[in-house]
Write an enzyme that holds these catalytic residues in place. Structure first.
Site, short mmCIF file in Angstrom:
data_model
loop_
_atom_site.label_atom_id
_atom_site.label_comp_id
_atom_site.label_asym_id
_atom_site.label_seq_id
_atom_site.Cartn_x
_atom_site.Cartn_y
_atom_site.Cartn_z
N GLU A 1 0.84 -1.21 0.00
CA GLU A 1 0.00 0.00 0.00
C GLU A 1 0.87 1.25 0.00
O GLU A 1 0.59 2.22 -0.70
CB GLU A 1 -0.91 0.01 1.24
N THR B 1 -6.69 9.49 -5.65
CA THR B 1 -6.57 9.41 -4.20
C THR B 1 -6.13 10.75 -3.62
O THR B 1 -6.61 11.18 -2.58
CB THR B 1 -5.57 8.30 -3.80
#
Lengths: 309, 309
Positions: A128, A181
């Site tokens: 991630e 994001t």
């Protein structure tokens, strides 16, 4: 074991009130990944289908995770990985997390399971970090543990698996638009009113309580996000339409999946799930935006082994 | 029924992470109250012992509550109330809430139980509003429902009763200093960083989860308050001493009870509770401040009937 094929689930992070703390795993959507021992040491990503992603192990979530694990254990073999993406990156359904969690699980199996689920989560968080910029745990822990998870603490990492009421179902719609994001993070307030925070954590308490006590009404009433949803929903076309349609059709509640653009609705039972699916699908057809939509049980198992020898 | 005598428990509000949302009831501390039907209509507070409080029904929490209930029902009798305070107002242990909740319960009994527990909570909140300035529900709902309660929502009011692990115990110390509710409110920040709010609601989720799953370690780990405790503890003499002593003696965690000055510690089992009690008592003896200290089970029943005819 020489070869392993797995299913790594898509995941919904935040789940309305639980921004950056709650996640759940989806049963009907995810990646397939295979792992094969090789005499050549190190990690190679041999093939990726279903999405255009780098096979460079330093730029791919699965590669980063697998490589970190191999460096810690130094086995006398290498691992070849294939990734078949079952859904698109950038959907808000934990695409990089599925690959990262899948890699952690698969490599651990071929290594003879030296690592705990918590350690696998920590490895998956490296994926991630490499692909999203921060080592967030909600999607990867949901994929690895299955069901609902609460990321109670980061230092030390503490993941709590929450039980799932047996009739809980979900509908997930993915409007095919890009929400970066960074944009989804940029709209977040740095500071929030204390009184709003109190309302939010009361709903977190209510949602957790409803999941433990099979109280669907309480689950529905607690699916409220007064902090993030109001500032993020403008990034998602027709969010209000989807949410109001789902709730009108009897959904327990609905919200943004992760940072969007996907929108999830939780339902009680198959009949209601199908009704919500039809209503949301028909409503979204009236818009000009392409979309995909699924129904699913909550995946309570996490990553599943499909084949091994 | 002509006469009723009850025990109305003291309560701990907030319980560290759950500011303005969580409460729990104490078994060994509270008020005794009696209610007797009278031919003379209306409410009278005939006697108050144990504290200097107004008997004027418009200025007394119990009086305000009882009067509001009678006005709604208009029975052909009145009620005489006696209140024997078992602990001091201003302790941070829900003194006005015990009287308000006790009045709601007692009057309801003499009326033949026309009101639900949720309605009694709403009546009791009128007592909180009259004496504390705002209709807060955490103390009164804990006193009425017993055990741990979550005030999930105010409009509409939604109280969730949370199960209590069987070995959960508490130690409560009351330093005999005055903390004015206004001062305790004035130190609160109006805005808080989103990242701190996330940590706090993750701990609320952890605490609720630990209570449902009898996970004492999780309960202890979740008893963290990074928002209110840091700004309020300076109002409470030797707070850090009490907290560190309790935790060193094996308490699961410790925090400010309500707006203070009382400090609670949660423990697993009687042996640890007694150890924490001794350690905190001995530590506080070295200070110049008078105090009282108790041990208790969590009261899972709420208000108890002691006598009736």
């Amino acid at each position: 074991m020489k070869y392993l094929k797995i299913f790594a689930p898509a995941t919904v992070a935040n789940v309305s009130c639980g921004f950056d703390s709650l996640g759940l795993a989806i049963d009907n959507l995810g990646d397939q990944m295979s792992f094969e021992k090789s005499d050549e040491k190190g990690i190679r990503i041999k093939k990726i289908t279903g999405a255009s992603l780098p096979t460079d192990i330093n730029k791919n979530a699965a590669g980063v995770v697998a490589n970190a694990m191999l460096q810690q254990v130094s086995p006398n073999f290498g691992i070849d990985i294939e990734i078949h993406k079952g859904y698109k990156p950038g959907s808000g359904l934990g695409s990089s997390a599925a690959s990262a969690a899948g890699a952690a699980f698969g490599v651990n199996q071929l290594l003879g399971n030296p690592f705990s689920l918590l350690e696998l989560t920590q490895f998956a968080m490296l994926g991630e970090e490499a692909t999203c910029g921060s080592p967030i745990a909600d999607n990867v822990s949901a994929a690895l543990y299955g069901g609902f998870v609460l990321v109670r603490n980061y230092d030390p990492l503490d993941i709590v698996k929450i039980p799932v009421p047996i009739e809980l179902r979900l509908v997930c719609i993915h409007p095919e638009v890009t929400v970066k994001t960074k944009d989804a993070r940029d709209v977040l307030p740095k500071e929030i009113p204390l009184k709003n925070a109190v309302k939010q954590w009361a709903n977190v308490g209510g949602l957790i309580s409803g999941l433990y006590s099979n109280d669907y009404e309480l689950i529905g009433n607690s699916l409220v996000d007064i902090i993030v949803e109001p500032v993020r929903k403008h990034l998602i076309p027709h969010f209000d339409l989807v949410k109001s349609t789902a709730i009108k059709a009897g959904a327990l509640g609905a919200g943004i999946s992760g940072s969007g653009p996907s929108i999830f609705a939780l339902c009680k039972g198959d009949a209601n799930m199908n009704k919500v699916y039809d209503a949301v699908k028909n409503a979204y057809k009236t818009t000009s935006i392409n979309f995909s939509i699924i129904t699913s049980e909550v995946n309570t198992q996490g990553i599943k082994i499909l084949e091994q020898y």
